[in-house]
Scaffold this active site. Structure first.
Site, PDB file in Angstrom:
ATOM      1  N   ALA A  18     -23.073  37.153  10.703  1.00  0.00           N
ATOM      2  CA  ALA A  18     -24.459  36.594  11.535  1.00  0.00           C
ATOM      3  C   ALA A  18     -25.339  35.811  10.453  1.00  0.00           C
ATOM      4  O   ALA A  18     -26.137  35.141  10.939  1.00  0.00           O
ATOM      5  CB  ALA A  18     -25.003  37.378  12.412  1.00  0.00           C
ATOM      6  N   ARG A  23     -28.787  29.587   0.797  1.00  0.00           N
ATOM      7  CA  ARG A  23     -28.688  29.245  -0.552  1.00  0.00           C
ATOM      8  C   ARG A  23     -27.520  28.493  -0.950  1.00  0.00           C
ATOM      9  O   ARG A  23     -27.349  27.722  -1.947  1.00  0.00           O
ATOM     10  CB  ARG A  23     -28.512  30.438  -1.574  1.00  0.00           C
ATOM     11  CG  ARG A  23     -30.013  31.042  -1.767  1.00  0.00           C
ATOM     12  CD  ARG A  23     -29.618  32.262  -3.122  1.00  0.00           C
ATOM     13  NE  ARG A  23     -29.444  33.412  -2.122  1.00  0.00           N
ATOM     14  CZ  ARG A  23     -28.952  34.585  -2.768  1.00  0.00           C
ATOM     15  NH1 ARG A  23     -28.914  34.540  -4.105  1.00  0.00           N
ATOM     16  NH2 ARG A  23     -28.706  35.669  -2.044  1.00  0.00           N
ATOM     17  N   GLN A  83     -24.860  38.259  17.928  1.00  0.00           N
ATOM     18  CA  GLN A  83     -26.347  39.152  17.387  1.00  0.00           C
ATOM     19  C   GLN A  83     -27.294  38.675  17.863  1.00  0.00           C
ATOM     20  O   GLN A  83     -27.421  37.292  18.091  1.00  0.00           O
ATOM     21  CB  GLN A  83     -26.407  39.438  15.805  1.00  0.00           C
ATOM     22  CG  GLN A  83     -27.083  40.177  15.427  1.00  0.00           C
ATOM     23  CD  GLN A  83     -27.316  40.606  14.006  1.00  0.00           C
ATOM     24  OE1 GLN A  83     -26.542  40.055  13.153  1.00  0.00           O
ATOM     25  NE2 GLN A  83     -28.412  41.182  13.469  1.00  0.00           N
ATOM     26  N   ASP A 114     -18.427  37.008   4.318  1.00  0.00           N
ATOM     27  CA  ASP A 114     -18.488  36.376   2.806  1.00  0.00           C
ATOM     28  C   ASP A 114     -18.377  37.112   1.795  1.00  0.00           C
ATOM     29  O   ASP A 114     -18.672  36.568   0.573  1.00  0.00           O
ATOM     30  CB  ASP A 114     -20.351  35.894   2.837  1.00  0.00           C
ATOM     31  CG  ASP A 114     -20.871  36.980   2.613  1.00  0.00           C
ATOM     32  OD1 ASP A 114     -20.568  38.114   2.956  1.00  0.00           O
ATOM     33  OD2 ASP A 114     -22.175  36.853   2.937  1.00  0.00           O
ATOM     34  N   ASN A 181     -23.832  49.866  -3.058  1.00  0.00           N
ATOM     35  CA  ASN A 181     -23.322  49.459  -1.937  1.00  0.00           C
ATOM     36  C   ASN A 181     -22.538  48.356  -1.530  1.00  0.00           C
ATOM     37  O   ASN A 181     -23.335  47.435  -1.812  1.00  0.00           O
ATOM     38  CB  ASN A 181     -24.381  49.882  -0.660  1.00  0.00           C
ATOM     39  CG  ASN A 181     -23.854  49.664   0.675  1.00  0.00           C
ATOM     40  OD1 ASN A 181     -22.399  49.545   0.931  1.00  0.00           O
ATOM     41  ND2 ASN A 181     -24.783  49.277   1.597  1.00  0.00           N
ATOM     42  N   LYS A 362       5.535   6.917   5.310  1.00  0.00           N
ATOM     43  CA  LYS A 362       4.936   7.335   6.153  1.00  0.00           C
ATOM     44  C   LYS A 362       5.757   7.425   7.664  1.00  0.00           C
ATOM     45  O   LYS A 362       6.520   6.378   7.909  1.00  0.00           O
ATOM     46  CB  LYS A 362       3.920   6.583   6.805  1.00  0.00           C
ATOM     47  CG  LYS A 362       2.843   6.972   7.840  1.00  0.00           C
ATOM     48  CD  LYS A 362       2.111   6.245   8.895  1.00  0.00           C
ATOM     49  CE  LYS A 362       3.170   5.623   9.613  1.00  0.00           C
ATOM     50  NZ  LYS A 362       2.627   4.693  10.809  1.00  0.00           N
ATOM     51  N   TYR A 377       7.039   0.144   0.537  1.00  0.00           N
ATOM     52  CA  TYR A 377       6.444   0.802   1.585  1.00  0.00           C
ATOM     53  C   TYR A 377       7.386   0.815   2.587  1.00  0.00           C
ATOM     54  O   TYR A 377       8.158   0.017   2.946  1.00  0.00           O
ATOM     55  CB  TYR A 377       5.100  -0.194   2.177  1.00  0.00           C
ATOM     56  CG  TYR A 377       4.814   0.444   3.466  1.00  0.00           C
ATOM     57  CD1 TYR A 377       4.159   1.997   3.277  1.00  0.00           C
ATOM     58  CD2 TYR A 377       4.835  -0.111   4.762  1.00  0.00           C
ATOM     59  CE1 TYR A 377       3.721   2.469   4.384  1.00  0.00           C
ATOM     60  CE2 TYR A 377       4.293   0.434   5.687  1.00  0.00           C
ATOM     61  CZ  TYR A 377       3.736   1.903   5.691  1.00  0.00           C
ATOM     62  OH  TYR A 377       3.315   2.337   6.910  1.00  0.00           O
TER      63      TYR A 377
HETATM   64  C1  UD1 Z   1     -26.444  44.609   2.608  1.00  0.00           C
HETATM   65  C2  UD1 Z   1     -26.788  46.045   2.123  1.00  0.00           C
HETATM   66  C3  UD1 Z   1     -26.963  46.699   0.821  1.00  0.00           C
HETATM   67  C4  UD1 Z   1     -25.530  46.179   0.023  1.00  0.00           C
HETATM   68  C5  UD1 Z   1     -25.242  44.541   0.258  1.00  0.00           C
HETATM   69  C6  UD1 Z   1     -24.102  44.227  -0.363  1.00  0.00           C
HETATM   70  C7  UD1 Z   1     -27.760  46.597   4.326  1.00  0.00           C
HETATM   71  C8  UD1 Z   1     -29.261  46.919   5.050  1.00  0.00           C
HETATM   72  N1  UD1 Z   1     -27.591  46.359   3.054  1.00  0.00           N
HETATM   73  O1  UD1 Z   1     -27.661  43.898   1.868  1.00  0.00           O
HETATM   74  O2  UD1 Z   1     -27.029  47.940   0.629  1.00  0.00           O
HETATM   75  O3  UD1 Z   1     -25.787  46.344  -1.277  1.00  0.00           O
HETATM   76  O4  UD1 Z   1     -25.319  44.145   1.715  1.00  0.00           O
HETATM   77  O5  UD1 Z   1     -23.828  43.008  -0.421  1.00  0.00           O
HETATM   78  O6  UD1 Z   1     -26.911  46.736   5.161  1.00  0.00           O
HETATM   79  N2  UD1 Z   1     -25.402  39.987   8.370  1.00  0.00           N
HETATM   80  C9  UD1 Z   1     -25.345  39.980   9.662  1.00  0.00           C
HETATM   81  N3  UD1 Z   1     -26.539  40.298  10.403  1.00  0.00           N
HETATM   82  C10 UD1 Z   1     -27.490  40.442   9.854  1.00  0.00           C
HETATM   83  C11 UD1 Z   1     -27.704  40.653   8.483  1.00  0.00           C
HETATM   84  C12 UD1 Z   1     -26.582  40.336   7.802  1.00  0.00           C
HETATM   85  O7  UD1 Z   1     -24.261  39.792  10.409  1.00  0.00           O
HETATM   86  O8  UD1 Z   1     -28.643  40.574  10.754  1.00  0.00           O
HETATM   87  C13 UD1 Z   1     -24.302  39.892   7.624  1.00  0.00           C
HETATM   88  C14 UD1 Z   1     -24.332  38.890   6.711  1.00  0.00           C
HETATM   89  O9  UD1 Z   1     -23.910  37.687   7.186  1.00  0.00           O
HETATM   90  C15 UD1 Z   1     -23.363  39.182   5.520  1.00  0.00           C
HETATM   91  C16 UD1 Z   1     -23.533  40.549   5.344  1.00  0.00           C
HETATM   92  O10 UD1 Z   1     -23.967  41.052   6.715  1.00  0.00           O
HETATM   93  O11 UD1 Z   1     -22.085  38.871   5.417  1.00  0.00           O
HETATM   94  C17 UD1 Z   1     -24.642  41.037   4.415  1.00  0.00           C
HETATM   95  O12 UD1 Z   1     -25.923  40.561   4.476  1.00  0.00           O
HETATM   96  P1  UD1 Z   1     -26.927  40.327   3.462  1.00  0.00           P
HETATM   97  O13 UD1 Z   1     -28.187  39.897   4.079  1.00  0.00           O
HETATM   98  O14 UD1 Z   1     -26.251  39.489   2.315  1.00  0.00           O
HETATM   99  O15 UD1 Z   1     -26.950  41.775   2.725  1.00  0.00           O
HETATM  100  P2  UD1 Z   1     -28.311  42.494   2.471  1.00  0.00           P
HETATM  101  O16 UD1 Z   1     -28.870  42.986   3.849  1.00  0.00           O
HETATM  102  O17 UD1 Z   1     -29.137  42.126   1.610  1.00  0.00           O
END
Ligand code: UD1
Ligand code: CA
Length: 490
Positions: A18, A23, A83, A114, A181, A362, A377
Site C-alpha cells: 500500500a 523516492r 487499506q 517491494d 527486522n 512477421k 521482407y
Molecule cells: C518496516 C518495519 C521495520 C522494518 C522495515 C524493513 C514497521 C512498523 N516497521 O519499516 O521494523 O525494519 O519495514 O523494511 O513495520 N506498507 C503498507 N501500508 C502502510 C505502510 C507500509 O502496505 O501503511 C507496506 C509498504 O508498501 C512496504 C512495507 O509495508 O511494502 C514496508 O513499509 P516501509 O514504509 O518501507 O517500512 P517501514 O514502516 O519504514
C-alpha cells in the site's frame, strides 16, 4: 496443515503493497516497476504462492486500481485488501485480515511487495522454524553493518525476542543493535488478530506498527522467535532506481547461476540477461550480449547469441540464433537464424529452416527446411516445406488500406529481387523468375516471369559516353586487347 510433500503450508500470506514509494520519482507505482521480467509485486506474489497458502491477500492503497488490476492479472486467485486512511504496516495487516475468512486458523505469513529477492525456500524455512519451535510469531532477521532506518530486534537475557523498536523510536543503546527486522513474519492467526486490536498509533510516526504485535504476544506469555538469515539480498527492499538496478543485477546473477548449474553454458553472465520466466534446455549455449526475456524457451543444444534479444520466443532443440531480435516467434529444431534478422510476432520457422541476414519476418509460417536466406521482407505469408526465397524478395503485403496474404508452395523457388504482391498464390513446385513483380497466381510446374523484356542497343556507349573510361574499356574489349590503364604486364 500438511501438503502432500510433508512441508507445512500457511493458511494465508499477506503481501503489503500500500506504500507510496516516493523516492522512485515515477508515475508508475513502485511495486509495478520490473526486474527480471516481473514486477516487484509479481516476484513477491510468486514467492508467496510457492508456499501453497489457502489464501493470498495483497494490501493496496497508493494507485490502488493500477496495482489491483496487475495483481488480478498475475494471480487471479489473490484477493485485494484496501487499506484505509490509518497508516502503518499493522493497519495494513489488519485490513487484509478483514477480507480473509473470519474462521482462518493456522499460520499467516506477512511479506512486502517491494522485496523481490525473497525466495520461496526462505519462506518455507520460516514456516518450518515457526511451526517446529511452537512460536506465536517468528520474524526473519539479519545482521547489517549499517542498520540505519530499520527496526531493531530486542532480545532478552535468554536470547528470546522481546520485541522490535523502530529506528525513530529507539534509544541510543537500541540504535547500536545491528540485528534488524526484515518485515517478513510468520504469525499464529489468532495472535495476529487479537494483538492488532491492541496496537495503537502512539509512536514517533503516528502509525499502527505491525512490529508492536511481537511485544504484545510476548507479554501474553507466548513464544516469539527470530529466523536469522545470512543472505541479505533477500531482505532488501527497493526504494529508488539505484536499488532497482542493484537488485535487478543480483537477480540476474542468480538466474544465470541457476541455469549454469542445470547444464547451460553461459559464456559471459555479466552481459547476459535472463528473465525469471525463461527456461533453457541442457547443453544450450548462450553467447555474450544476449537477453532472454519474458516466457522465452530455449531448447537443448541450441546456441543463442551473441548480441541477440529474444522475447516470448521459442527456440527448438539444436537451433542456432545469431545477432537476432525476435518477439513472439517460434524457431524450429535445427533451424538457423541470423545474423541480423528481425523476427516479429507470428513468425513460425519450421525444423531445419533458415532465416538469414537482413531478413524481417512477421506473421509468417515458414515450412520445414524452407529458406529465406538474404535481404527479404516476409510479412503475412505461408511458405511450404523446402521452398527457397531468393535474395532481396519482398512480400508486398500492404496495399495502403489492408494487409493481404501470400502463399509459396512446397519446394517452390522464388528468384532474387522479386516482389510478390499480395494476395497471391505460388503453387507447389513452381518458379518465379528473378526480378519479377508477381500479381497473379502461379500454378504447379509453371515459371512466372513478370518483368520487362531485355533490349541490347549496339554502339550506345560509344555514341552517348564518348571519351569516358567506360567507352575506352568497351573499345579495348572489342579489340580483344587489355585496356592499357588496367593491365599490369609483369
Ligand atoms: C518496516 C518495519 C521495520 C522494518 C522495515 C524493513 C514497521 C512498523 N516497521 O519499516 O521494523 O525494519 O519495514 O523494511 O513495520 N506498507 C503498507 N501500508 C502502510 C505502510 C507500509 O502496505 O501503511 C507496506 C509498504 O508498501 C512496504 C512495507 O509495508 O511494502 C514496508 O513499509 P516501509 O514504509 O518501507 O517500512 P517501514 O514502516 O519504514
Ligand atoms: Ca514508513
Amino acid at each position: 496443515m500438511n501438503s502432500p510433500t510433508g512441508t507445512v503450508r500457511p493458511a494465508a500470506v499477506i503481501v503489503l503493497a500500500a506504500g507510496e514509494g516516493t523516492r522512485m520519482k515515477s508515475s508508475t507505482p513502485k511495486v509495478l516497476h520490473r526486474i527480471g521480467g516481473r514486477t516487484l509485486v509479481g516476484h513477491a506474489i510468486a514467492a508467496a504462492r510457492a508456499t501453497g497458502p489457502d489464501h493470498l491477500a495483497v494490501v493496496v492503497r497508493h494507485e490502488r486500481d493500477l496495482v489491483a488490476a496487475h495483481v488480478a492479472e498475475v494471480d487471479p486467485k489473490a484477493v485485494i485488501a484496501d487499506q484505509d486512511e490509518v497508516k502503518g504496516t499493522g493497519r495494513a495487516a489488519e485490513c487484509a485480515l478483514e477480507v480473509l475468512p473470519k474462521e482462518l486458523e493456522g499460520t499467516v505469513l506477512v511479506t512486502y511487495g517491494d522485496v523481490p529477492l525473497l525466495a520461496a525456500d526462505t519462506l518455507h524455512q520460516l514456516v518450518e522454524h515457526h511451526t517446529t519451535s511452537g512460536s506465536a510469531v517468528t520474524v526473519i532477521t539479519a545482521n547489517l553493518a549499517d542498520p540505519t532506518g530499520y527496526g531493531r530486534i530486542i532480545r532478552g537475557g535468554d536470547d528470546a525476542v522481546e520485541g522490535i523498536v523502530e529506528h525513530k523510536d529507539a534509544t541510543p543503546e537500541q540504535l547500536a543493535i545491528t540485528e534488524i527486522n526484515s518485515g517478513i513474519y510468520a504469525f499464529d492467526s489468532d495472535v495476529l488478530r487479537s494483538a492488532l486490536a491492541e496496537v495503537t498509533t502512539d509512536n514517533a510516526q503516528g502509525e499502527k506498527y505491525l512490529t508492536d504485535v511481537l511485544a504484545i504476544a510476548r507479554a501474553a506469555g507466548r513464544r516469539v522467535s527470530a529466523h536469522l538469515i545470512d543472505d541479505l539480498w533477500q531482505t532488501e527492499g527497493v526504494n529508488d532506481r539505484v536499488q532497482l538496478a542493484r537488485l535487478g543485477k543480483e537477480l540476474n546473477r542468480r538466474i544465470c547461476e541457476k541455469w549454469m548449474r542445470e547444464g547451460v553454458t553461459i559464456v559471459d553472465p555479466d552481459t547476459t540477461w535472463v528473465d525469471a520466466d525463461v527456461t533453457i534446455g541442457r547443453d544450450a549455449t548462450i553467447l555474450p550480449g544476449t537477453q532472454l526475456l519474458g516466457p522465452t524457451v530455449v531448447g537443448a543444444n541450441a546456441t543463442v547469441g551473441p548480441d541477440t534479444t529474444l522475447d516470448g520466443t521459442e527456440v527448438g532443440e539444436g537451433a542456432e540464433v545469431k545477432r537476432t531480435e525476435a518477439l513472439l516467434a517460434v524457431i524450429g529444431a535445427g533451424a538457423t537464424v541470423g545474423p541480423f534478422s528481425y523476427l516479429r510476432p507470428g513468425t513460425v520457422l519450421g525444423a531445419k529452416g533458415k532465416i538469414g541476414g537482413f531478413v524481417e519476418t512477421k506473421n509468417a509460417r515458414i515450412g520445414d527446411g524452407a529458406k529465406v536466406p538474404h535481404l527479404t521482407y516476409c510479412g503475412d505469408a505461408t511458405i511450404g516445406e523446402g521452398a527457397n526465397i531468393g535474395a532481396g524478395t519482398i512480400f508486398a503485403n500492404y496495399d495502403g488500406v489492408a494487409k493481404h496474404h501470400t502463399t509459396v508452395g512446397r519446394h517452390s523457388f522464388v528468384g532474387s529481387d522479386s516482389v510478390l504482391i499480395a494476395p497471391v498464390n505460388i503453387a507447389d513446385g513452381a518458379y518465379v523468375g528473378a526480378g519479377s513483380a508477381v500479381t497473379g497466381d502461379v500454378d504447379p510446374g509453371q515459371i512466372a516471369v513478370a518483368r520487362g523484356q531485355q533490349r541490347n542497343i549496339d554502339g550506345w556507349v560509344a555514341r552517348k559516353r564518348a571519351g569516358t573510361k567506360t567507352a575506352a574499356a568497351a573499345e579495348a574489349a572489342e579489340r580483344h586487347t587489355p585496356d592499357a590503364g588496367e593491365a599490369d604486364q609483369s
